[in-house]
Design an enzyme around this catalytic site. Structure first.
Site, PDB file in Angstrom:
ATOM      1  N   HIS A 203       0.761  -1.203  -0.109  1.00  0.00           N
ATOM      2  CA  HIS A 203      -0.025  -0.163   0.037  1.00  0.00           C
ATOM      3  C   HIS A 203       0.866   1.285   0.066  1.00  0.00           C
ATOM      4  CE1 HIS A 203       0.455  -0.036   4.254  1.00  0.00           C
ATOM      5  NE2 HIS A 203      -0.234  -1.231   4.513  1.00  0.00           N
TER       6      HIS A 203
ATOM      7  N   HIS B 249      -4.954  -8.469  14.878  1.00  0.00           N
ATOM      8  CA  HIS B 249      -5.089  -7.374  14.010  1.00  0.00           C
ATOM      9  C   HIS B 249      -5.867  -7.630  12.627  1.00  0.00           C
ATOM     10  CE1 HIS B 249      -4.397  -3.536  11.913  1.00  0.00           C
ATOM     11  NE2 HIS B 249      -3.427  -3.944  11.262  1.00  0.00           N
TER      12      HIS B 249
ATOM     13  N   GLU C 114      -6.473  -6.127   9.788  1.00  0.00           N
ATOM     14  CA  GLU C 114      -5.984  -5.481   8.352  1.00  0.00           C
ATOM     15  C   GLU C 114      -5.790  -6.919   7.555  1.00  0.00           C
ATOM     16  OE1 GLU C 114      -2.988  -2.374   6.345  1.00  0.00           O
ATOM     17  OE2 GLU C 114      -2.492  -2.979   8.740  1.00  0.00           O
TER      18      GLU C 114
ATOM     19  N   ASP D  86      -3.759  -7.977   5.747  1.00  0.00           N
ATOM     20  CA  ASP D  86      -2.383  -8.902   5.549  1.00  0.00           C
ATOM     21  C   ASP D  86      -2.494  -9.707   6.806  1.00  0.00           C
ATOM     22  OD1 ASP D  86      -2.159  -6.308   6.574  1.00  0.00           O
ATOM     23  OD2 ASP D  86      -0.028  -6.493   6.928  1.00  0.00           O
TER      24      ASP D  86
ATOM     25  N   HIS E  77      -1.109  -0.199  14.585  1.00  0.00           N
ATOM     26  CA  HIS E  77      -1.408   1.023  14.142  1.00  0.00           C
ATOM     27  C   HIS E  77      -2.793   1.319  13.715  1.00  0.00           C
ATOM     28  CE1 HIS E  77      -0.931  -0.107   9.763  1.00  0.00           C
ATOM     29  NE2 HIS E  77      -0.879  -1.111  10.547  1.00  0.00           N
TER      30      HIS E  77
ATOM     31  N   ASP F   7       2.126  -5.670  14.338  1.00  0.00           N
ATOM     32  CA  ASP F   7       3.035  -4.759  13.670  1.00  0.00           C
ATOM     33  C   ASP F   7       4.107  -4.187  14.017  1.00  0.00           C
ATOM     34  OD1 ASP F   7       2.053  -5.152  10.991  1.00  0.00           O
ATOM     35  OD2 ASP F   7       0.306  -3.951  11.418  1.00  0.00           O
TER      36      ASP F   7
ATOM     37  N   TYR G 110      10.509   0.087   8.114  1.00  0.00           N
ATOM     38  CA  TYR G 110       9.267  -0.294   8.685  1.00  0.00           C
ATOM     39  C   TYR G 110       8.634   0.710   9.639  1.00  0.00           C
ATOM     40  CZ  TYR G 110       5.322  -3.725   9.935  1.00  0.00           C
ATOM     41  OH  TYR G 110       4.314  -4.186  10.058  1.00  0.00           O
TER      42      TYR G 110
ATOM     43  N   HIS H 264       5.539  -9.418  10.560  1.00  0.00           N
ATOM     44  CA  HIS H 264       6.281  -9.325   9.090  1.00  0.00           C
ATOM     45  C   HIS H 264       7.682  -9.545   9.263  1.00  0.00           C
ATOM     46  CE1 HIS H 264       2.419  -7.952   7.104  1.00  0.00           C
ATOM     47  NE2 HIS H 264       2.484  -7.039   7.962  1.00  0.00           N
TER      48      HIS H 264
END
Length: 402
Positions: free
Chosen positions: A30, A84, A86, A88, A153, A172, A198, A231
């Site tokens: 993104h 989370h 999101e 991903d 976040h 994250d 990151y 990640h």
């Protein structure tokens, strides 16, 4: 079990497995350029009962399910912990739920997001349990403690601590976008620059929530021996190094460092940029020259992380700023770096305007701006180049004071 076994689940501790996916060829996240790819980390905890912490991006669901199947039958899964929502992290949730009736543990704010994404998959009928900071899940010989990490976040963000093994599944936080068949920091060399990039591009605007979260870890006496993010690699040997770096970044600590960020049409703004850089260098301050069409936004923001001051240069185009400069300033505004001083410079032909616009955009990003900026008509000659050198000296002096 070898951490080089890319097709297999990897045991991190007794009964604790990485079952995620490696995105070798992902190059854009993104808007965040990821030349080294990334991973989507999912973790399986096996006690008397079993829990999966997060899923993976939807195209990689099969890879995750294959790895889970090497340890347990996915249909036998007891719990899914959603750190989370999101996509991903949660993109494979609906696919996983086709195979299991596992209860989902999620924060209160995560429930609405879950139903927003997966209503057409029947999410309103899924078995959910809302958890908050301090709540625990006993798996039998394995205990999970949940830690809300609001706005790290997203509003729903949570981290999970495995008490017996002292592994912090940090969502994250502490991540990096790198694809590797290895799973640990000590196996791949120095990944702190990747972690810095990151942080700068994802977590920089959320320094206050981060400081509060680090305080909660101290209050609860949580001292992990492994930090397993969503990640990249898992921190084991360099735990104190990354924790110290996060404290520094969250506090906006800077050093004697200046960035000169610019684009150019016919070389005039570039000539100004080069002269500013040379003056900063001559003053004994670290300086980096960053052309906006030759450096990614994400790389520039990594360099911004510990810079005390920076300059933004733009030629005037159609009475406005150059498109790449506008793009960068929009990106900068979203990340809102702390404790920075900046100045605008640029060139113009029959009509100016770019420098004033850059100044306005910098101010709206919360940046302290040195005024007036420096404008040069057509091209810089010796008089104008001397003004550029003076501006570089001013930036160097600002960096030394901070």
């Amino acid at each position: 079990m070898s951490t080089e076994e890319t097709d297999g689940a990897i045991e991190l501790s007794s009964g604790v497995y990485w079952v995620g996916a490696i995105d070798w060829n992902g190059r854009d996240f993104h808007g965040f350029t990821t030349p080294g790819g990334t991973t989507y980390n999912s973790y399986l905890i096996v006690g008397e009962k079993t829990a999966l912490i997060d899923t993976v991006k939807s195209p990689f669901a099969g890879e995750m399910l294959r790895r889970i199947s090497q340890i347990i039958d996915p249909s036998k899964l007891d719990y899914i912990v959603v750190n989370h929502m999101e996509l991903d992290h949660s993109g494979s949730l609906a696919e996983l739920k086709k195979q299991t009736d596992a209860k989902i543990l999620i924060t209160k704010r995560g429930v609405d997001i879950l139903n927003g994404y997966f209503r057409d998959s029947g999410s309103e009928n899924w078995d959910l349990e809302v958890v908050k900071t301090g709540d625990q899940l006993d798996l039998g010989k394995k205990t999970l403690m949940f830690l809300e990490a609001t706005m790290l976040h997203w509003p729903d963000s949570m981290e999970t601590f495995l008490k017996e093994d002292r592994i912090l599944f940090s969502n994250d936080g502490f991540g990096q976008h790198i694809a590797t068949s290895k799973r640990y920091d000590f196996e791949v060399g120095d990944v702190l620059p990747d972690a810095a990039e990151y942080y700068a591009n994802i977590l920089m605007p959320f320094h206050m929530p981060l400081l509060r979260y680090l305080g909660v870890l101290n209050e609860l006496g949580i001292e992990p021996v492994q930090i397993a993010p969503s990640h990249g690699i898992i921190w084991k040997r360099d735990l104190q190094k990354i924790l110290k770096a996060y404290g520094s970044w969250a506090n906006g600590e800077v050093r004697e460092k200046v960035l000169v960020i610019y684009d150019t049409m016919w070389g005039s703004t570039e000539a100004m940029a080069n002269e500013i850089v040379e003056a900063v260098r001559a003053a004994g301050v670290e300086v980096k020259l960053l052309h906006l069409r030759k450096n990614t936004r994400s790389h520039i923001m990594k360099e911004m992380l510990d810079a005390a001051a920076f300059a933004v240069g733009s030629p005037t185009l159609n009475n406005g700023i150059f498109p790449t400069v506008g793009d960068f300033l929009v990106y900068l505004k979203g990340l809102r770096p702390q404790k920075k001083t900046a100045v605008a410079f640029g060139s113009y032909g029959w009509g100016g305007g770019a420098v004033k616009i850059v100044e306005q955009e910098l101010k709206s990003s919360g940046i302290e701006v040195i005024e007036p900026g420096l404008q040069v008509r057509y091209r810089p000659y010796e008089k104008e180049l001397e003004m550029c050198r003076k501006l570089g000296e001013q930036l160097a002096a600002v960096a030394k004071k901070k």
